[in-house]
Motif scaffolding. Structure first.
Motif, mmCIF file in Angstrom:
data_model
loop_
_atom_site.group_PDB
_atom_site.id
_atom_site.type_symbol
_atom_site.label_atom_id
_atom_site.label_comp_id
_atom_site.label_asym_id
_atom_site.label_seq_id
_atom_site.Cartn_x
_atom_site.Cartn_y
_atom_site.Cartn_z
ATOM 1 N N LEU A 131 -30.450 49.003 49.781
ATOM 2 C CA LEU A 131 -30.337 49.001 48.313
ATOM 3 C C LEU A 131 -29.766 47.670 47.812
ATOM 4 O O LEU A 131 -30.168 47.170 46.755
ATOM 5 N N ARG A 132 -28.865 47.081 48.589
ATOM 6 C CA ARG A 132 -28.333 45.757 48.234
ATOM 7 C C ARG A 132 -29.464 44.731 48.262
ATOM 8 O O ARG A 132 -29.557 43.879 47.375
ATOM 9 N N SER A 133 -30.333 44.853 49.291
ATOM 10 C CA SER A 133 -31.432 43.879 49.424
ATOM 11 C C SER A 133 -32.399 43.982 48.251
ATOM 12 O O SER A 133 -33.165 43.066 47.981
ATOM 13 N N LYS A 134 -32.387 45.129 47.575
ATOM 14 C CA LYS A 134 -33.237 45.304 46.385
ATOM 15 C C LYS A 134 -32.487 44.897 45.114
ATOM 16 O O LYS A 134 -32.901 45.225 44.003
ATOM 17 N N GLY A 135 -31.340 44.242 45.291
ATOM 18 C CA GLY A 135 -30.628 43.683 44.134
ATOM 19 C C GLY A 135 -29.718 44.641 43.400
ATOM 20 O O GLY A 135 -29.222 44.321 42.312
ATOM 21 N N ARG A 136 -29.494 45.815 43.980
ATOM 22 C CA ARG A 136 -28.642 46.775 43.275
ATOM 23 C C ARG A 136 -27.155 46.545 43.563
ATOM 24 O O ARG A 136 -26.787 46.156 44.682
ATOM 25 N N ILE A 137 -26.323 46.799 42.567
ATOM 26 C CA ILE A 137 -24.888 46.991 42.808
ATOM 27 C C ILE A 137 -24.794 48.366 43.469
ATOM 28 O O ILE A 137 -25.351 49.336 42.945
ATOM 29 N N VAL A 138 -24.115 48.466 44.610
ATOM 30 C CA VAL A 138 -24.078 49.754 45.316
ATOM 31 C C VAL A 138 -22.633 50.248 45.482
ATOM 32 O O VAL A 138 -21.822 49.604 46.147
ATOM 33 N N PHE A 139 -22.358 51.375 44.851
ATOM 34 C CA PHE A 139 -21.081 52.046 45.092
ATOM 35 C C PHE A 139 -21.279 53.037 46.237
ATOM 36 O O PHE A 139 -22.371 53.576 46.424
ATOM 37 N N PHE A 140 -20.225 53.273 46.996
ATOM 38 C CA PHE A 140 -20.318 54.187 48.131
ATOM 39 C C PHE A 140 -19.266 55.291 47.977
ATOM 40 O O PHE A 140 -18.063 55.019 47.986
ATOM 41 N N ASP A 141 -19.746 56.520 47.796
ATOM 42 C CA ASP A 141 -18.876 57.706 47.696
ATOM 43 C C ASP A 141 -18.642 58.254 49.098
ATOM 44 O O ASP A 141 -19.581 58.723 49.749
ATOM 45 N N LEU A 142 -17.402 58.246 49.565
ATOM 46 C CA LEU A 142 -17.106 58.805 50.889
ATOM 47 C C LEU A 142 -16.692 60.265 50.705
ATOM 48 O O LEU A 142 -15.516 60.570 50.445
ATOM 49 N N GLU A 143 -17.669 61.149 50.862
ATOM 50 C CA GLU A 143 -17.443 62.580 50.662
ATOM 51 C C GLU A 143 -16.412 63.096 51.666
ATOM 52 O O GLU A 143 -16.454 62.721 52.837
ATOM 53 N N HIS A 144 -15.524 63.997 51.203
ATOM 54 C CA HIS A 144 -14.506 64.602 52.072
ATOM 55 C C HIS A 144 -13.655 63.571 52.800
ATOM 56 O O HIS A 144 -13.239 63.802 53.939
ATOM 57 N N PHE A 145 -13.413 62.404 52.164
ATOM 58 C CA PHE A 145 -12.672 61.357 52.868
ATOM 59 C C PHE A 145 -11.282 61.813 53.302
ATOM 60 O O PHE A 145 -10.866 61.594 54.442
#
Lengths: 532, 532
Positions: A138-152
């Motif tokens: 998704l980064r390579s497609k130019g998106r800003i990417v947030f990452f949700d760590l479920e049950h962290f």
């Protein structure tokens, strides 16, 4: 807990995605677009718009949002990591995120080993690959990417090493922010400080936090997360979300800005906060919680007379902040204990009065009498306004009452019915109104409308939106006195509340009904005529 | 934050005093007595019963409470320190506390210099004397004395030395506990830890905490207070109180017991927590917050699908705790066996049944249908008993209903009146009953008694002692469905409760009335005849 530095905090709203998991919450696509604009005006940085893969309505929001102009807020599409054993490219989850055509996306991945092995049914290693692949593609497609760590947090308690590996995978893949989530909602504030304090934050992408309110600590956990290094906080307007809800942004934003000194984009716009809270409640069709911090109707209410005297001397002694900073207002509840200063304040719009004015004396006495009978004006200010108008000789009755007559009957197993009839004099005409309904109060209201409508077409602008009954001396059982509150609304969304008290619930309801129509007539209709 | 030791924490409930400051909250003396018993059963240590000086109703509670038996809870009377320039002995505040005749009292005093000089209008020194005198005099009369330090946190921020002097004055006077209060509600969790951490706790009496929810942090502040050394925590059931409310004991108690390992008396009784929360809501006539942590209807709800599959595999992966530990239940959208064991338990007195018995199936279905219509049997077990009797074919109706007819009328300024007439068949006789009363429900009850009395003299043994009305869908305004609860009592003091639901309040009341008389007839009168 660090106080020395106050980094900028990103406000990330998930009212339109996680918030939709709340009981009784549904928004149309149009609602969602309107809410997104309100959030933008408020200065929210990111607006999570939905889960485009989940259904067509969610995907439609993103198509519509593309053509909308937002001043500042960025719309975010939500989705999960690729499936096990696939490539990110071509995976339906990932492609749906790209098709949303947003500048930013958020990818949810697992951070608890048991969830990986028992729910995803894949290896711990493959889960790390799924996270890395999905984000970096998704980064390579130019998106800003947030990452949700479920049950962290639960994952960290079970296996801190693996949870850290998940954080590193997100960092290496180029995530904008690693959002540590307390998905089941059982984590406590001191645990947040301990766990986040133990992370090697300098080696990781910036942290964000996402909390649920299952122990009543979602707001405190979010603040603790920020004090422990997070620079991004997720939540919803009014805290609505799955189960007990998400962290309430209506509490977090003013606390960060006014009490903790953290810079947020919304800072200068927080005077709109109460309006946004109520707008979302209106769209969700949920009665706003009067007791909600900062934005609730009771949040800056004061009851006792003594309190009010102190307030007028030095507000900071009785209030933790100025209500207008969040667009709310102080409410001085008209109650038994209310002093003359309260009444004076209410009277001020009709002229200048002092504590010794006979009108003030008279109203104080009247209020005492009425309250002894069981009337309560705290939640029925329109009825109190009518008392004021009557005392000042400014009251114009909508009609002259003659009589009402209601017959309720039930025979055998047939359902009960009520016939309502009433006679009154409106604009010098003798008029009858009649209606058949199930219950007596409904029949009375319908008969009243039937009688008045030909003379006062504005009656159609009014709808009754709430009806509450309280038995005042229940120990008198069926002979007890009851208090009725009625809430009314006009076509422009203006609302007002009235009260009635009697041993006969019909008569109590009649008083509140008449006050409602009378209030509208005197305050809206006549004053408009006068200013024309 | 210390984890090494877990001292016993005293739970101090102020639902009946500070909780009464909440918007829309009023309880009758009888309500307060009943709530005190529920708190006692739950294992609350202290129940603050009211402010006896403030009005007669408050004082009456204490007179009644004296004759009640509580297993564990101690009732506490609330009042303030003596007035400036007086002696404690003979001061009306102090005497009112003694006249309450409770084992424990709580005295509120000022801890913020500005409040002393601007509100009390006295010197800082005299304020310390007022505190010392009041507490030591009450101690000399054998009372346990708690000391509420009003505005402690704001006072400490403004002048920590003076706040400390106030703590020392309370300590020297012999206070059982120094309760630091955040009266305006603006203090944040990290500030609680900082301020309480800076106090010389070893030189002081034990600390307690009292928080308000104005920033949404009352629960977190309370937990932080306990982690910072407090061994006493104040709050209310459902968190109801002034403005945004008090710290919610329904969140604090299960968190302390189940998640933090602090011993509390209520620990083994927390399975009653949800029932107590709803009981208080019923008495306050406030619709319970579905989203409330631990005890809300949605607190353990899961939307169907994947979640449920995971749940059935391993509950801990999707839930932060087992709902039954707080007397709540998991709600999932697939139909469940919920309630069957409860029903089995109820049926056991009529014979032996299993989960597969057709009567159990039938009652489960019936209960679901009725609850969907708005009936609620938790507070109306007599109505549920009648459902059981009907299902088992054991029900003997008191009469056969033909019809009722009620006429309510009001003309001009005369008071409203209702004529009630009804026809029924009792012991094979056609009977008419008639009565004239103010309200329709009273008229209906009087007409019913008029008809039945000649055939069933035992009707005179029954009195109706409570009548409560709840509007179920208030947004339908006057056309809303209402639920009526009626409490009844016989000449021997036995009580029972019944319920009715309808859009017509008269019909809803009729159902509850008939259930009440029917219950008495079937359960008391007939069974007595059978055993004779």
């Amino acid at each position: 807990m660090t106080h020395e530095q106050k980094p900028f905090v990103v406000i990330y709203d998930t009212t339109l995605r996680d918030g939709m998991q709340g009981i009784e919450i549904t928004y149309t696509v149009e609602d969602k677009i309107q809410i997104a604009h309100k959030l933008d005006e408020l200065g929210v940085d990111y607006v999570e718009g939905g889960f485009p893969l989940s259904n067509e309505k969610e995907a439609e929001f993103f198509r519509r949002a593309r053509d909308e102009h937002f001043d500042h807020a960025k719309i975010v599409a939500f989705g999960s990591t690729r499936k096990p054993g696939r490539k990110a490219e071509g995976d339906p989850h990932i492609e749906a995120l790209l098709e949303a055509e947003t500048e930013a996306v958020i990818v949810v991945g697992k951070a608890w080993t048991e969830h990986v092995t028992k729910v995803l049914k894949t290896s711990l290693e493959e889960n790390l690959e799924m996270i890395y692949d999905s984000i970096s593609y998704l980064r390579s497609k130019g998106r800003i990417v947030f990452f949700d760590l479920e049950h962290f947090f639960d994952g960290y308690k079970a296996d801190p090493d693996y949870a850290l590996k998940v954080l590193r995978a997100g960092t290496e893949a180029g995530a904008e922010c690693l959002v540590v989530c307390d998905t089941n909602g059982g984590t406590l504030p001191h645990e947040v400080a301990e766990i986040m304090g133990a992370l090697p934050q300098k080696e990781l992408a910036p942290l964000g936090v996402h909390f649920h309110n299952d122990t009543g600590n979602a707001v405190a956990n979010s603040l603790m997360g920020i004090l422990s290094g997070a620079i991004h906080v997720q939540g919803t307007i009014n805290g609505w979300g799955e189960r007990c809800g998400n962290a309430n942004l209506c509490s977090i934003m003013p606390t960060l800005h006014y009490k903790m000194g953290y810079p947020i984009t919304a800072g200068p716009h927080l005077t709109k906060l109460t309006a946004v809270s109520r707008f979302v409640a209106e769209k969700a069709n949920i009665i706003p919680d009067k007791r909600q911090p900062y934005v609730g109707e009771a949040a800056f209410s004061h009851k006792a007379g003594q309190h009010v005297d102190v307030l007028l001397k030095a507000e900071h002694l009785m209030e933790h902040m100025d209500a207008s900073l969040v667009g709310n207002e102080r409410r001085i509840l008209i109650s038994e204990l209310a002093g003359k200063s309260t009444i004076l304040k209410k009277l001020s719009r009709y002229g200048s009065f002092t504590k010794d004015s006979p009108e003030v004396e008279q109203l104080t006495r009247l209020l005492k009498e009425k309250e002894a009978e069981g009337y309560e004006y705290e939640a029925a200010e329109a009825s109190f306004e009518i008392l004021i108008l009557k005392t000042l000789g400014l009251y114009k009755p909508l009609f002259e009452f003659d009589n009402y007559h209601l017959e309720s009957f039930k025979a055998g197993s047939a359902d009960s019915k009520t016939v309502g009839k009433l006679f009154l004099c409106a604009e010098d005409n003798e008029v009858m109104g009649a209606a058949v309904k199930v219950g007596p109060v409904e029949a009375l209201d319908a008969a009243l409308r039937d009688a008045l409508l030909p003379y006062y077409p504005f009656i159609e602008e009014i709808s009754l939106t709430d009806y509450r009954v309280r038995v005042l001396n229940p120990e008198r059982a069926t002979g007890a006195r009851v208090r009725v509150f009625i809430s009314s609304r006009n076509h422009n969304g203006h609302t007002w509340d009235t009260v009635g008290v009697h041993e006969n619930i019909i008569e109590a309801s009649w008083q509140a009904l008449v006050d409602s129509y009378d209030y509208y007539y005197n305050i809206f209709v006549l004053s408009q005529r006068n200013t024309q």
